[in-house]
Design an enzyme around this catalytic site. Sequence first.
Site, PDB file in Angstrom:
ATOM      1  N   LYS A  69     -10.642   4.170  26.002  1.00  0.00           N
ATOM      2  CA  LYS A  69      -9.874   5.204  25.298  1.00  0.00           C
ATOM      3  C   LYS A  69     -10.581   5.724  24.039  1.00  0.00           C
ATOM      4  O   LYS A  69     -10.465   6.894  23.700  1.00  0.00           O
ATOM      5  CB  LYS A  69      -8.473   4.692  24.945  1.00  0.00           C
ATOM      6  CG  LYS A  69      -7.574   4.527  26.171  1.00  0.00           C
ATOM      7  CD  LYS A  69      -6.171   4.110  25.760  1.00  0.00           C
ATOM      8  CE  LYS A  69      -5.278   3.923  26.966  1.00  0.00           C
ATOM      9  NZ  LYS A  69      -3.887   3.643  26.582  1.00  0.00           N
ATOM     10  N   ASN A  90      -6.140   9.206  26.170  1.00  0.00           N
ATOM     11  CA  ASN A  90      -5.862   8.680  27.514  1.00  0.00           C
ATOM     12  C   ASN A  90      -5.823   9.787  28.569  1.00  0.00           C
ATOM     13  O   ASN A  90      -5.627   9.526  29.742  1.00  0.00           O
ATOM     14  CB  ASN A  90      -4.545   7.879  27.537  1.00  0.00           C
ATOM     15  CG  ASN A  90      -3.318   8.773  27.533  1.00  0.00           C
ATOM     16  OD1 ASN A  90      -3.365   9.916  27.073  1.00  0.00           O
ATOM     17  ND2 ASN A  90      -2.212   8.263  28.044  1.00  0.00           N
ATOM     18  N   GLY A 130       2.330  -5.956  16.699  1.00  0.00           N
ATOM     19  CA  GLY A 130       0.970  -5.604  17.105  1.00  0.00           C
ATOM     20  C   GLY A 130       0.503  -4.378  16.343  1.00  0.00           C
ATOM     21  O   GLY A 130       1.307  -3.511  15.984  1.00  0.00           O
ATOM     22  N   ALA A 131      -0.804  -4.303  16.069  1.00  0.00           N
ATOM     23  CA  ALA A 131      -1.336  -3.172  15.302  1.00  0.00           C
ATOM     24  C   ALA A 131      -2.634  -2.652  15.914  1.00  0.00           C
ATOM     25  O   ALA A 131      -3.490  -2.122  15.227  1.00  0.00           O
ATOM     26  CB  ALA A 131      -1.556  -3.593  13.846  1.00  0.00           C
ATOM     27  N   ARG A 155      -0.571 -10.240  13.659  1.00  0.00           N
ATOM     28  CA  ARG A 155      -1.178 -11.533  13.313  1.00  0.00           C
ATOM     29  C   ARG A 155      -2.173 -11.356  12.166  1.00  0.00           C
ATOM     30  O   ARG A 155      -2.177 -12.105  11.209  1.00  0.00           O
ATOM     31  CB  ARG A 155      -1.866 -12.099  14.560  1.00  0.00           C
ATOM     32  CG  ARG A 155      -2.052 -13.603  14.544  1.00  0.00           C
ATOM     33  CD  ARG A 155      -2.394 -14.113  15.907  1.00  0.00           C
ATOM     34  NE  ARG A 155      -3.368 -13.264  16.590  1.00  0.00           N
ATOM     35  CZ  ARG A 155      -3.724 -13.428  17.856  1.00  0.00           C
ATOM     36  NH1 ARG A 155      -3.192 -14.386  18.570  1.00  0.00           N
ATOM     37  NH2 ARG A 155      -4.610 -12.631  18.418  1.00  0.00           N
ATOM     38  N   PHE A 157      -2.688  -9.362   9.205  1.00  0.00           N
ATOM     39  CA  PHE A 157      -1.815  -8.494   8.407  1.00  0.00           C
ATOM     40  C   PHE A 157      -2.515  -7.223   7.931  1.00  0.00           C
ATOM     41  O   PHE A 157      -1.918  -6.145   7.891  1.00  0.00           O
ATOM     42  CB  PHE A 157      -1.246  -9.280   7.218  1.00  0.00           C
ATOM     43  CG  PHE A 157      -0.332  -8.467   6.345  1.00  0.00           C
ATOM     44  CD1 PHE A 157       0.772  -7.827   6.880  1.00  0.00           C
ATOM     45  CD2 PHE A 157      -0.583  -8.337   4.975  1.00  0.00           C
ATOM     46  CE1 PHE A 157       1.629  -7.071   6.080  1.00  0.00           C
ATOM     47  CE2 PHE A 157       0.265  -7.585   4.171  1.00  0.00           C
ATOM     48  CZ  PHE A 157       1.371  -6.953   4.722  1.00  0.00           C
ATOM     49  N   SER A 158      -3.798  -7.329   7.588  1.00  0.00           N
ATOM     50  CA  SER A 158      -4.517  -6.160   7.060  1.00  0.00           C
ATOM     51  C   SER A 158      -4.506  -4.990   8.047  1.00  0.00           C
ATOM     52  O   SER A 158      -4.472  -3.826   7.653  1.00  0.00           O
ATOM     53  CB  SER A 158      -5.963  -6.530   6.706  1.00  0.00           C
ATOM     54  OG  SER A 158      -6.636  -7.031   7.853  1.00  0.00           O
TER      55      SER A 158
END
Length: 277
Positions: A69, A90, A130-131, A155, A157-158
């Site tokens: 992607k 996508n 999730g990020a 998980r 954090f940054s």
Amino acid sequence: MTPQIDRYAVFGNPIGHSKSPFIHTLFARQTNQSLTYTAECAPVGGFIEAAKAFFADGGKGCNVTLPFKEDAYQFASRLTERAQLAGAVNTLKKLDDGEIIGDNTDGAGLVQDLLQHQVVLEGARILIIGAGGAARGVIKPLLDQKPTSLTITNRTFSKAEELAELFSVYGPVTAKEMNIVAEEFDIIINSTSASLSGELPAISSSVFAANSTSYDMMYGKGDTTFNQWAKQHGAAHAYDGLGMLVGQAAESFMLWRGLRPGAKQILRELRKNLEGQ
């Protein structure tokens, strides 16, 4: 002379599991469109060459899935606003002037599916777990629905902080560390792939408000690991990502053909196909 049939494809690696050919073949039948749609496995690191060859050979458009992607984002000569914000593409379409436009239909697919299930987004408290790319692709379309708040937890954090900062101009977005997220939310979206390996994100079960909705972007035969857990801890409704898959495909089809197929009927067919495997 027989007119050439328009060609479409999905590129990924691996790609054997892809439901996209099944979905788009049904869309074409439903809308009386003459086209072919195939699954293409491009070598890792070789997507751009494969896409160039596909379009040079008369391809009209393609979907792009993992791990390409970001490559598709680089490949496109023009980008829609939602693709720019998602940082990933996508859907690619060849325009009449030869330019290739890149779009991202994932967020639209998610919103369509939630609304189809009568989930109220306006005024909702939304939590995204999730990020990564999957989360980034859906934040702006969710904010467009005017939720009260959108919280991102991750998980690392940054990464959540980066996303919150990027999208804060579009609405009420904040980042929170996983181990301190304890308040209740109306909609809890798992954008991680944890369910695929039967794992759970390290998050408190107190996040499920009364009448809350759990949404896992992954899908399978029955309830995903995340949705099983959500239902055990108070989620009133739980949906997997199969509807999002059909929704983003319908949005891609609309971009290519100018017609919006009916997603509901196709989703039923796809679910039947999945359960029968």
